[in-house]
Design an enzyme around this catalytic site. Structure first.
Site, short mmCIF file in Angstrom:
data_model
loop_
_atom_site.label_atom_id
_atom_site.label_comp_id
_atom_site.label_asym_id
_atom_site.label_seq_id
_atom_site.Cartn_x
_atom_site.Cartn_y
_atom_site.Cartn_z
N GLU A 117 0.83 -1.20 0.00
CA GLU A 117 0.00 0.00 0.00
C GLU A 117 0.86 1.25 0.00
O GLU A 117 1.99 1.25 0.50
CB GLU A 117 -0.90 -0.01 1.24
CG GLU A 117 -1.92 -1.13 1.15
CD GLU A 117 -2.78 -1.26 2.40
OE1 GLU A 117 -4.01 -1.18 2.26
OE2 GLU A 117 -2.25 -1.44 3.49
N CYS A 137 6.35 -7.09 6.77
CA CYS A 137 7.47 -6.59 7.56
C CYS A 137 7.89 -7.68 8.52
O CYS A 137 7.04 -8.40 9.06
CB CYS A 137 7.05 -5.34 8.35
SG CYS A 137 8.39 -4.59 9.30
#
Ligand code: SAH
Length: 391
Positions: A117, A137
């Protein structure tokens, strides 16, 4: 020509589990290369060297990402060049807007199906793009939606840069009402840990800041790289002699709590991470930004404000407090406003410049820590103006 080298995990990423399957990196794109590299690439394809500049002017100067719109190029050249230098890297899945169009979140699908995003934020005097450096992540901060997802893979240089070029095009179209039609800032505060994808992030910074047509022509000072505190990479960044702003996601001034909130603290402690940040400030003359998400009854006690004040007193640093944004399934809340005000007061009394960040994009899960593409559902689009992204 070879594609980009694949480095699934960085040595700077302490807790990374070795990846068995090599993640599929995307095809090469002109934004992966500097101007000399683009010249070499076009001549290898049998095109005149000046095509490199021509393509670069379209892409970085006019923000045209689709080779079919580059109508001053002969059709045969367009075809040759599109696959080798302008493949589609980001396919728009959905765009959500709030704040009357001043905040927009774009969900992208990458060539291998990974989702990332980007967020565009318009203000009266500037337009800021918040971009992702990794799909997912690996840092596992428990209050961050992206951190809960785990790491899928690093983004390529061009996948990073193309987000900014797309968003610069949105700004240039005048779609961000009430803001100048020019992207002025880029913050590496989207998905991922930028310093765990170090070489590509540095290359992306160089592309974003090189003057057009080689790059997007942004000022280095208007680029912010945010990190959980990967100390060796922070030291390496210091040695680059770039003048980008460094943001450090501290979130706690003491090791006991930071070990929990930012698990990488188990490897590099508060004192060490602050030392690396102060060193960056001293070398670059750039004030560092200390990010601190205020979490009710977790890290918002007056004594923690005082301790943080003591650690930062007299340093080239400022504190950016972030009211905790809600994330799915989280047990934590933002601190009440009076507690937040007291925290600010104590830091300012200690002589530390302190601001409270606005919570832009909350309604569209586009605010800090809310970016978790995998969890984007119809429900989370409710109430916001959802629109398909024009390619
Ligand atoms: N991995 C880098 C880049 C992400 S920046 C880093 O951590 O610095 C995103 C910022 O938002 C970080 O400061 C992060 O700690 C913060 N953040 C994450 N989850 C949040 C939440 N739920 N509410 C407020 N801030 C959050």
């Amino acid at each position: 020509m070879t594609t980009l080298p694949v480095i699934p995990t960085s040595p700077d990423q302490p807790d990374a589990v070795p990846t068995r399957r090599r993640p599929a990196m995307p095809p090469r794109h002109l934004a992966d290369l500097d101007l000399a590299g683009r010249q070499a690439a076009v001549t290898t394809l049998g095109e005149p060297a000046f095509r490199a500049k021509q393509l670069s002017t379209h892409y970085f100067g006019r923000l045209v990402r689709d080779v079919d719109l580059m109508t001053d190029l002969p059709a045969a050249s367009r075809e040759r060049l599109s696959g080798d230098l302008l493949p589609t890297l980001l396919t728009g899945v959905r765009e959500l807007a709030c704040d009357d169009g001043a905040t927009r979140k774009t969900l992208w699908r990458l060539h291998d199906g990974a989702l990332v995003e980007s967020v565009l934020m318009g203000y009266p005097d500037r337009v800021t793009a918040c971009i992702s450096s990794q799909a997912g992540c690996g840092m596992a901060c428990p209050f961050c939606a992206t951190g809960q997802q785990g790491l899928t893979r690093n983004l390529s240089v061009a996948e990073i840069v193309d987000q900014a070029v797309y968003l610069a095009g949105v700004a240039a179209s005048g779609a961000v009402t009430g803001s100048p039609p020019r992207l002025s800032r880029v913050v590496f505060m989207g998905m991922g840990e930028p310093l765990a994808n170090y070489p590509r992030v540095i290359d992306a910074v160089r592309r974003l800041t090189a003057p057009a047509p080689e790059g997007l022509g942004l000022s280095q000072r208007h680029i912010t790289v945010s990190t959980v505190g990967l100390v060796p990479a922070m030291r390496r960044l210091t040695a680059e002699e770039l003048s980008v702003t460094l943001a450090l996601s501290l979130h706690a001034p003491d090791d006991d709590l930071r070990d929990e909130l930012v698990p990488v603290n188990q490897r590099w402690k508060v004192a060490e991470v602050l030392d690396a940040a102060f060193h960056y400030a001293a070398q670059t003359g750039r004030r560092i930004s200390i990010e601190y998400a205020l979490i009710r009854d977790v890290n918002d006690q007056p004594w923690r404000a005082d301790l943080l004040g003591r650690l930062l007193h007299g340093k080239l640093a400022h504190v950016n407090l972030i009211p905790l944004n809600p994330t799915p399934g989280s047990k934590w809340d933002a601190s009440p406003k009076p507690v937040e005000r007291e925290f600010v007061r104590r830091l300012r009394d200690a002589g530390v410049a302190t601001t409270v960040r606005d919570t832009r994009g909350r309604e569209i899960d586009g605010a800090c820590g809310q970016l978790a593409a995998g969890e984007l559902t119809e429900a989370s689009a409710g109430g916001a103006a959802g629109a398909e992204v024009a390619q």
